[in-house]
Write an enzyme that holds these catalytic residues in place. Structure first.
Site, PDB file in Angstrom:
ATOM      1  N   ASP A 188       0.855  -1.192   0.000  1.00 11.67           N
ATOM      2  CA  ASP A 188       0.000   0.000   0.000  1.00 11.67           C
ATOM      3  C   ASP A 188       0.889   1.240   0.000  1.00 11.67           C
ATOM      4  OD1 ASP A 188      -2.272   1.476  -0.070  1.00 11.67           O
ATOM      5  OD2 ASP A 188      -2.770   1.256   2.051  1.00 11.67           O
ATOM      6  N   LYS A 191       2.073   3.293  -5.945  1.00 18.06           N
ATOM      7  CA  LYS A 191       1.552   2.277  -6.878  1.00 18.06           C
ATOM      8  C   LYS A 191       2.579   1.968  -7.974  1.00 18.06           C
ATOM      9  CE  LYS A 191      -1.519   3.121  -4.078  1.00 18.06           C
ATOM     10  NZ  LYS A 191      -1.302   2.504  -2.777  1.00 18.06           N
ATOM     11  N   ASP A 216      -3.274  -2.977  -2.464  1.00 17.61           N
ATOM     12  CA  ASP A 216      -4.409  -2.050  -2.378  1.00 17.61           C
ATOM     13  C   ASP A 216      -4.443  -1.097  -3.579  1.00 17.61           C
ATOM     14  OD1 ASP A 216      -6.661  -0.896  -1.304  1.00 17.61           O
ATOM     15  OD2 ASP A 216      -5.572   0.466   0.013  1.00 17.61           O
ATOM     16  N   ASN A 217      -5.590  -0.537  -3.806  1.00 22.04           N
ATOM     17  CA  ASN A 217      -5.805   0.540  -4.801  1.00 22.04           C
ATOM     18  C   ASN A 217      -5.469   0.115  -6.224  1.00 22.04           C
ATOM     19  OD1 ASN A 217      -4.402   2.236  -2.161  1.00 22.04           O
ATOM     20  ND2 ASN A 217      -6.453   2.778  -2.802  1.00 22.04           N
ATOM     21  N   GLU A 246     -11.072   4.025   0.186  1.00 22.09           N
ATOM     22  CA  GLU A 246     -11.177   4.311   1.614  1.00 22.09           C
ATOM     23  C   GLU A 246     -11.852   5.665   1.850  1.00 22.09           C
ATOM     24  OE1 GLU A 246      -8.432   3.301   0.061  1.00 22.09           O
ATOM     25  OE2 GLU A 246      -6.804   4.757   0.192  1.00 22.09           O
TER      26      GLU A 246
END
Ligand code: CA
Length: 264
Positions: A188, A191, A216-217, A246
């Site tokens: 996380d 990226k 994540d993401n 989130e």
């Protein structure tokens, strides 16, 4: 010069644009504009402001309360890119299911997900959490302690914080920390670093069959090169947990769960 009539004609278009994308405008307002104003006024970073709130309103030693206090601040005051409660539940569920003993988190940020993971860890498990930003790492250390993961023999129980760029520490885990393999990796951080760091973990033989990588993401803001590699290299089984960004229920996001199957 644009005539008033043409300018007026654009107003409905602009209004439609703003209404359709209002959640992204709100995110931009809270994550960028409001942040800059408050940074200037308070002289603190938003992460430090969040810590002040959590320290004032949270119950020390109660991880669930510390996390929910964090969430309250993020929903009602400023935006932080913690993993948040919705995706945090996915993270916790996977740890319960997989029972990993050696875990790596890339991107400690404020310590929110480290607390989520720490309260879920099986006995004798160890979480190494890596953050390159010293100011955020200092906030994370205080949050982890406030949640009750007190210092023990110079380290927080079950959690070891490492302040370093991820690509500098991953190659040295074996000799510096005695880690042979990671059972679970939570990504996380930046990226654009996901693919590089996944390949570093592979190159340094830090994954074993069954190791889980949760990223994540992967939908917002997305990590397309990482996903393309994970799907095509033949080393992973993968699935996407479709969820929301989130603290923004109307913005779609997802977590990628990769299971390392090794080289065929
Ligand atoms: Ca995130």
């Amino acid at each position: 010069m644009v005539s008033p009539a043409i300018a007026l004609a654009f107003i409905p278009f602009l209004m439609t644009l703003i209404i359709r994308h209002r959640h992204y405008f709100l995110l931009f307002w809270r994550a960028v504009l409001l942040r800059k104003v408050r940074d200037y006024v308070t002289g603190l970073s938003r992460e430090e402001r969040a810590f002040q709130y959590v320290m004032t309103h949270g119950i020390p030693g109660d991880p669930e309360n510390i996390l929910s206090t964090f969430d309250t601040w993020c929903y009602h005051s400023e935006y932080l890119s913690n993993v948040g409660p919705e995706k945090g539940k996915i993270l916790e569920r996977l740890i319960y299911e997989k029972v990993p003993l050696t875990l790596l988190e890339l991107g400690t940020y404020c310590g929110y997900s480290a607390v989520r993971m720490a309260q879920t860890l099986p006995l004798n498990a160890r979480l190494y959490t890596v953050e390159m930003d010293e100011r955020n790492a200092a906030v994370a250390e205080k949050i982890i302690r406030l949640a009750g993961f007190d210092e023990e023999n110079g380290e927080c129980r079950g959690v070891e914080q490492i302040i370093s760029p991820s690509d500098e520490v991953i190659p040295h885990f074996r000799e510096r920390f005695g880690v042979d393999k990671f059972d679970f990796v939570f990504m996380d951080h930046w990226k654009r670093c996901y693919l590089r760091d996944l390949q570093l973990l592979e190159d340094h033989n830090l994954l074993q069959e069954g190791s889980v990588i949760l990223a994540d993401n992967v939908i917002f803001t997305g990590a397309p090169h990482f996903m393309q590699y994970a799907k095509s290299c033949g080393k992973y089984r993968w699935k996407i947990h479709r969820t929301h960004l989130e603290y923004f229920h109307y913005i779609r996001d997802g977590m990628a769960e990769l299971t390392y199957v090794g080289l065929k």
